[in-house]
Design a protein around this motif. Structure first.
Motif, PDB file in Angstrom:
ATOM      1  N   GLN A 150       0.842  -1.201   0.000  1.00 12.73           N
ATOM      2  CA  GLN A 150       0.000   0.000   0.000  1.00 12.73           C
ATOM      3  C   GLN A 150       0.871   1.242   0.000  1.00 12.73           C
ATOM      4  O   GLN A 150       0.590   2.218  -0.702  1.00 12.73           O
ATOM      5  CB  GLN A 150      -0.948   0.001   1.202  1.00 12.73           C
ATOM      6  N   SER A 151       1.936   1.219   0.785  1.00 12.03           N
ATOM      7  CA  SER A 151       2.868   2.345   0.824  1.00 12.03           C
ATOM      8  C   SER A 151       3.517   2.549  -0.547  1.00 12.03           C
ATOM      9  O   SER A 151       3.654   3.685  -1.022  1.00 12.03           O
ATOM     10  CB  SER A 151       3.934   2.094   1.889  1.00 12.03           C
TER      11      SER A 151
ATOM     12  N   ASP B  75       0.959   4.053  -2.855  1.00 17.95           N
ATOM     13  CA  ASP B  75       0.782   5.480  -2.568  1.00 17.95           C
ATOM     14  C   ASP B  75       1.929   6.294  -3.169  1.00 17.95           C
ATOM     15  O   ASP B  75       1.708   7.366  -3.751  1.00 17.95           O
ATOM     16  CB  ASP B  75       0.709   5.736  -1.058  1.00 17.95           C
ATOM     17  N   SER B  76       3.129   5.782  -3.047  1.00 15.51           N
ATOM     18  CA  SER B  76       4.300   6.456  -3.606  1.00 15.51           C
ATOM     19  C   SER B  76       4.198   6.523  -5.133  1.00 15.51           C
ATOM     20  O   SER B  76       4.481   7.566  -5.740  1.00 15.51           O
ATOM     21  CB  SER B  76       5.575   5.731  -3.189  1.00 15.51           C
TER      22      SER B  76
ATOM     23  N   GLN C  16       1.484   6.445  -6.867  1.00 17.76           N
ATOM     24  CA  GLN C  16       0.392   7.379  -7.169  1.00 17.76           C
ATOM     25  C   GLN C  16       0.897   8.817  -7.115  1.00 17.76           C
ATOM     26  O   GLN C  16       0.588   9.632  -7.989  1.00 17.76           O
ATOM     27  CB  GLN C  16      -0.768   7.176  -6.193  1.00 17.76           C
ATOM     28  N   ASP C  17       1.691   9.137  -6.086  1.00 18.75           N
ATOM     29  CA  ASP C  17       2.249  10.481  -5.958  1.00 18.75           C
ATOM     30  C   ASP C  17       3.186  10.806  -7.126  1.00 18.75           C
ATOM     31  O   ASP C  17       3.165  11.915  -7.664  1.00 18.75           O
ATOM     32  CB  ASP C  17       2.998  10.634  -4.634  1.00 18.75           C
TER      33      ASP C  17
END
Length: 144
Positions: A84-85, A88-89, A91-92
């Motif tokens: 998930q981390s 998220d990275s 996605q950023d």
């Protein structure tokens, strides 16, 4: 003749970076989905076992199996948090790449519009010149 967009190379580079970031995001999403699927499978397997041990040996075996499965489930949850981390990275990074590309795309669109307007203006001036010389020739013939 229309000029080429002077930042076309930079725009192409940013579009490539955006495509790369989109690919990384898609891969991160796929890994996260696969991890969640594994967690769901293990959870369902744990919930589905309803064994009634007959003796103490089988009771210990069932307890050990459940403990092992719970440990595996905890590891899967930790992996899912890590994935998930990473998602998220990714996605950023994709959002940053897209934001960098959008500004140049707007400049390219504005340049294309300006060039089209200039081309249309040049064509209109040629048409006006043709019309005025034709009118001048006709009015010159009418006077003679």
């Amino acid at each position: 003749m229309a000029r080429h967009f002077p930042l076309a190379g930079l725009l192409r580079l940013r579009q490539l970076r955006e495509d790369e970031a989109a690919g990384s995001l898609a891969a991160a999403n796929q890994r996260l989905r696969a991890s969640r699927s594994r967690v769901d499978g293990v959870s369902q397997a744990l919930d589905g076992t309803d064994i009634s041990p007959a003796g103490s040996a089988s009771l210990y075996a069932v307890a050990a199996a459940r403990s092992s499965a719970r440990g595996m489930l905890a590891d899967l949850h930790a992996l899912e948090a890590q994935l998930q981390s990473q998602q998220d990275s990714a996605q950023d990074q994709y959002r940053a790449a897209r934001a960098a590309t959008v500004g140049l795309e707007k400049l390219a669109d504005r340049h294309r519009d300006t060039e089209a307007t200039a081309l249309i203006g040049a064509e209109q001036r040629v048409l006006d010149e043709l019309a005025s010389t034709s009118w001048a020739r006709r009015s010159g013939k009418d006077r003679t």
